[in-house]
Design a protein around this motif. Sequence first.
Motif, PDB file in Angstrom:
ATOM      1  N   THR A 187       0.825  -1.208   0.000  1.00 51.86           N
ATOM      2  CA  THR A 187       0.000   0.000   0.000  1.00 51.86           C
ATOM      3  C   THR A 187       0.858   1.256   0.000  1.00 51.86           C
ATOM      4  O   THR A 187       0.592   2.211  -0.746  1.00 51.86           O
ATOM      5  CB  THR A 187      -0.944   0.004   1.217  1.00 51.86           C
ATOM      6  OG1 THR A 187      -1.734  -1.192   1.212  1.00 51.86           O
ATOM      7  CG2 THR A 187      -1.863   1.214   1.197  1.00 51.86           C
ATOM      8  N   TYR A 209      -2.545  -1.499 -12.017  1.00 48.24           N
ATOM      9  CA  TYR A 209      -3.858  -2.072 -12.302  1.00 48.24           C
ATOM     10  C   TYR A 209      -3.758  -3.192 -13.346  1.00 48.24           C
ATOM     11  O   TYR A 209      -4.475  -4.191 -13.274  1.00 48.24           O
ATOM     12  CB  TYR A 209      -4.825  -1.001 -12.821  1.00 48.24           C
ATOM     13  CG  TYR A 209      -5.018   0.190 -11.914  1.00 48.24           C
ATOM     14  CD1 TYR A 209      -4.982   0.056 -10.526  1.00 48.24           C
ATOM     15  CD2 TYR A 209      -5.233   1.462 -12.446  1.00 48.24           C
ATOM     16  CE1 TYR A 209      -5.160   1.157  -9.707  1.00 48.24           C
ATOM     17  CE2 TYR A 209      -5.421   2.563 -11.627  1.00 48.24           C
ATOM     18  CZ  TYR A 209      -5.377   2.410 -10.253  1.00 48.24           C
ATOM     19  OH  TYR A 209      -5.559   3.498  -9.439  1.00 48.24           O
ATOM     20  N   GLY A 246      -7.408  -5.530  -4.522  1.00 43.34           N
ATOM     21  CA  GLY A 246      -8.343  -5.312  -3.418  1.00 43.34           C
ATOM     22  C   GLY A 246      -7.654  -5.250  -2.070  1.00 43.34           C
ATOM     23  O   GLY A 246      -8.088  -4.523  -1.167  1.00 43.34           O
ATOM     24  N   PHE A 275      -6.507  -1.725  -1.965  1.00 38.99           N
ATOM     25  CA  PHE A 275      -7.654  -0.805  -1.953  1.00 38.99           C
ATOM     26  C   PHE A 275      -8.255  -0.692  -0.547  1.00 38.99           C
ATOM     27  O   PHE A 275      -8.624   0.407  -0.114  1.00 38.99           O
ATOM     28  CB  PHE A 275      -8.708  -1.316  -2.936  1.00 38.99           C
ATOM     29  CG  PHE A 275      -9.856  -0.374  -3.154  1.00 38.99           C
ATOM     30  CD1 PHE A 275      -9.761   0.669  -4.050  1.00 38.99           C
ATOM     31  CD2 PHE A 275     -11.043  -0.547  -2.457  1.00 38.99           C
ATOM     32  CE1 PHE A 275     -10.818   1.539  -4.247  1.00 38.99           C
ATOM     33  CE2 PHE A 275     -12.112   0.308  -2.646  1.00 38.99           C
ATOM     34  CZ  PHE A 275     -11.999   1.360  -3.545  1.00 38.99           C
ATOM     35  N   SER A 276      -8.335  -1.804   0.171  1.00 41.93           N
ATOM     36  CA  SER A 276      -8.929  -1.796   1.515  1.00 41.93           C
ATOM     37  C   SER A 276      -8.157  -0.923   2.488  1.00 41.93           C
ATOM     38  O   SER A 276      -8.725  -0.419   3.467  1.00 41.93           O
ATOM     39  CB  SER A 276      -8.998  -3.227   2.075  1.00 41.93           C
ATOM     40  OG  SER A 276      -9.923  -4.012   1.355  1.00 41.93           O
ATOM     41  N   GLN A 300      -9.314   6.056  -2.368  1.00 48.21           N
ATOM     42  CA  GLN A 300     -10.225   5.019  -2.865  1.00 48.21           C
ATOM     43  C   GLN A 300     -11.122   5.587  -3.963  1.00 48.21           C
ATOM     44  O   GLN A 300     -11.334   4.951  -4.998  1.00 48.21           O
ATOM     45  CB  GLN A 300     -11.077   4.466  -1.720  1.00 48.21           C
ATOM     46  CG  GLN A 300     -10.342   3.514  -0.798  1.00 48.21           C
ATOM     47  CD  GLN A 300     -11.273   2.886   0.225  1.00 48.21           C
ATOM     48  OE1 GLN A 300     -12.324   3.438   0.559  1.00 48.21           O
ATOM     49  NE2 GLN A 300     -10.895   1.723   0.721  1.00 48.21           N
ATOM     50  N   CYS A 352      -9.106   6.066  -7.125  1.00 53.37           N
ATOM     51  CA  CYS A 352      -8.804   4.791  -7.789  1.00 53.37           C
ATOM     52  C   CYS A 352     -10.021   4.225  -8.514  1.00 53.37           C
ATOM     53  O   CYS A 352      -9.905   3.698  -9.625  1.00 53.37           O
ATOM     54  CB  CYS A 352      -8.292   3.774  -6.781  1.00 53.37           C
ATOM     55  SG  CYS A 352      -6.624   4.090  -6.199  1.00 53.37           S
ATOM     56  N   ILE A 353     -11.179   4.316  -7.894  1.00 53.13           N
ATOM     57  CA  ILE A 353     -12.364   3.714  -8.498  1.00 53.13           C
ATOM     58  C   ILE A 353     -12.696   4.400  -9.825  1.00 53.13           C
ATOM     59  O   ILE A 353     -13.248   3.778 -10.741  1.00 53.13           O
ATOM     60  CB  ILE A 353     -13.569   3.761  -7.535  1.00 53.13           C
ATOM     61  CG1 ILE A 353     -14.529   2.592  -7.826  1.00 53.13           C
ATOM     62  CG2 ILE A 353     -14.301   5.077  -7.582  1.00 53.13           C
ATOM     63  CD1 ILE A 353     -14.036   1.250  -7.420  1.00 53.13           C
ATOM     64  N   ALA A 359     -13.196  -3.058 -11.538  1.00 50.90           N
ATOM     65  CA  ALA A 359     -13.648  -2.524 -10.256  1.00 50.90           C
ATOM     66  C   ALA A 359     -14.739  -3.391  -9.650  1.00 50.90           C
ATOM     67  O   ALA A 359     -14.733  -3.666  -8.443  1.00 50.90           O
ATOM     68  CB  ALA A 359     -14.153  -1.090 -10.434  1.00 50.90           C
TER      69      ALA A 359
END
Length: 257
Positions: free
Chosen positions: A42, A57, A66, A69-70, A77, A80-81, A89
């Motif tokens: 991260t 990606y 994921g 992302f968490s 977040q 990124c989405i 996604a």
Amino acid sequence: MIRLNQYKFKEEYTYYMLQALKIGDKESFRKDFLDLHPMDQTTFFMELDDDRRFKIYSFLIPNEFGEIFSELDPLMQKKCILELDRQYAIEMLNELPPDDATDFFGLLSHKEADFYLERMEKDEADDIKQLLTYKKGSVGSLMTTDVVTVAEADSVADVLERLQHSEFDAETIYYLYVTDAKERLLGVISLRELIISAPECRMEEIMNSRIISVSANTNQTEVLQIIRKYGLLAVPVVTKEYALLGIVTFDDVLFYM
């Protein structure tokens, strides 16, 4: 697993990952990156520019990204989405633990949330929709529905075999929860108790039927007091009829306090 803060050649290790991204060496990047501790993954990701993020990606499959992302802050977040391919996604959101996915959906407008929920797997979407109904600050808003449940008649040998073959879809396994055909909670078994019991023992023989539980409307402060008082790692969340809704873990409660 490598922790960069303990790694002798941190700068060199990071340099080679950046080089692999630059030249598009997917195999080398994946080998080094996936060996890292999730928090280091991260941190590495957060320091990348836009072009390099897009390489990430394409190098990682949805469930691998994921994990990163968490751990991202809400603003990252949302960024990124918007950058992710829509199908990518959706697949990633399907793989997130329900409580982590719910935290993210809480950031979205109703229109944005509906877009993804309508396209996700039904079971995953239904779990998130249910969690979103709980009041912010309540146990229901923090709990995960990924719980290991077993039947009274299951043997220790059978349950251990299922655990070894990853038949249980659970984010964290501290305890096993014994339920009946109507999903009512009957007892709790620690992982330690399971391991030290004879293979032929049944769950009903080793479970603790004196259950400490909370309702979905219990506030975070109260559940934290319960966790501290009884030295628990997780607490089951039940309805008035004692149907098991999920669990809330000590780290989730501490994170939001």
